[in-house]
Design a protein around this motif. Sequence first.
Motif, mmCIF file in Angstrom:
data_model
loop_
_atom_site.group_PDB
_atom_site.id
_atom_site.type_symbol
_atom_site.label_atom_id
_atom_site.label_comp_id
_atom_site.label_asym_id
_atom_site.label_seq_id
_atom_site.Cartn_x
_atom_site.Cartn_y
_atom_site.Cartn_z
ATOM 1 N N ARG A 76 0.855 -1.194 0.000
ATOM 2 C CA ARG A 76 0.000 0.000 0.000
ATOM 3 C C ARG A 76 0.889 1.242 0.000
ATOM 4 O O ARG A 76 2.100 1.172 0.218
ATOM 5 N N PHE A 77 0.239 2.382 -0.224
ATOM 6 C CA PHE A 77 0.875 3.684 -0.055
ATOM 7 C C PHE A 77 -0.183 4.624 0.500
ATOM 8 O O PHE A 77 -1.190 4.890 -0.167
ATOM 9 N N GLY A 78 0.010 5.100 1.734
ATOM 10 C CA GLY A 78 -1.060 5.835 2.384
ATOM 11 C C GLY A 78 -2.279 4.945 2.498
ATOM 12 O O GLY A 78 -2.198 3.820 2.987
ATOM 13 N N LEU A 79 -3.410 5.429 2.032
ATOM 14 C CA LEU A 79 -4.649 4.654 2.060
ATOM 15 C C LEU A 79 -4.858 3.812 0.809
ATOM 16 O O LEU A 79 -5.785 3.008 0.749
ATOM 17 N N THR B 56 -13.311 8.211 3.871
ATOM 18 C CA THR B 56 -11.884 8.074 4.141
ATOM 19 C C THR B 56 -11.217 9.417 3.888
ATOM 20 O O THR B 56 -11.790 10.301 3.263
ATOM 21 N N TRP C 51 0.832 11.931 2.028
ATOM 22 C CA TRP C 51 0.956 10.937 0.963
ATOM 23 C C TRP C 51 0.279 11.484 -0.299
ATOM 24 O O TRP C 51 -0.904 11.835 -0.276
ATOM 25 N N ARG D 45 5.043 8.115 -6.187
ATOM 26 C CA ARG D 45 4.623 8.051 -4.790
ATOM 27 C C ARG D 45 5.469 9.064 -4.026
ATOM 28 O O ARG D 45 6.698 8.955 -3.984
ATOM 29 N N SER E 176 6.053 11.040 -0.432
ATOM 30 C CA SER E 176 5.803 11.154 1.009
ATOM 31 C C SER E 176 6.160 12.564 1.460
ATOM 32 O O SER E 176 7.205 13.108 1.088
ATOM 33 N N MET F 245 -3.746 12.206 0.267
ATOM 34 C CA MET F 245 -4.143 11.357 1.394
ATOM 35 C C MET F 245 -3.548 11.870 2.698
ATOM 36 O O MET F 245 -2.373 12.249 2.750
ATOM 37 N N ALA G 205 -4.029 10.135 5.815
ATOM 38 C CA ALA G 205 -4.065 9.084 6.847
ATOM 39 C C ALA G 205 -3.530 7.791 6.254
ATOM 40 O O ALA G 205 -3.356 7.667 5.050
ATOM 41 N N GLU G 206 -3.312 6.837 7.127
ATOM 42 C CA GLU G 206 -2.988 5.462 6.750
ATOM 43 C C GLU G 206 -4.092 4.567 7.287
ATOM 44 O O GLU G 206 -4.847 4.958 8.180
ATOM 45 N N PRO G 207 -4.204 3.347 6.770
ATOM 46 C CA PRO G 207 -5.259 2.445 7.268
ATOM 47 C C PRO G 207 -5.083 2.155 8.756
ATOM 48 O O PRO G 207 -3.977 2.083 9.279
#
Length: 222
Positions: free
Chosen positions: A36-39, A147, A169, A193, A195, A215, A217-219
């Motif tokens: 994944r990357f971020g969400l 989200t 992200w 991608r 960051s 994005m 947040a992260e999951p």
Amino acid sequence: MWIQRSGERYPGGDGTGIETRHAFSFSGYYDPDNVRFGLLVACNEERLAPGTGFAEHPHRDLEIVTWVIEGELTHEDSTGSGTVVRPGDVQRLSAGSGVRHTERNAGAEPLAFVQMWLAPGPGAAADPGYEVVRGIADGTPYALDRTEAVLHVRRLTDGERTALPDAPWVYAHMVRGAVRIGAETLEAGDAARISGAEGLEARGVGAAELLIWEMHAEPVYG
């Protein structure tokens, strides 16, 4: 910033008119450093020959966003939604507690689309949902209400510049044409991608179409 070139995507498909290119670990391909990357947990480029498609299958706890590049995508799901998605439309399927759907090319021309899966936020609504925004305008942000992610669609002329969002992200996917981000040139199928994005911009190299995920947040699991 990390660039994934189109040719570095993992190939998939069933050999019967469906071709897939995965940006992240997916199905039979698993890389523990690329889940994944971020969400964002999937970004698949799909090509469907006329008369082919994906039979009914289930999803849950995902936000599934689809962007058609060429052709027409016929969608049907267990919420009762059924429609044809065309280039310029944004389709969102919120899987929630569970949904089943089919995706197929019912037209006479080849179909190409990008499908992106994002993890929902904590406490997201459990009921499935579906939406199509027709002919989304250039630069109009499309926020996912379940989200912390916003999709930006940018269509650039040669030399035209657009600011990338300042966000923890940022994922930029080239749909067509080319852009420059810093010293890097992205062409169709490439993705960046980024960051901790801050103060960055993309510049069109000829006519270009770019999808940008912002994005924050992260999951959250468990």
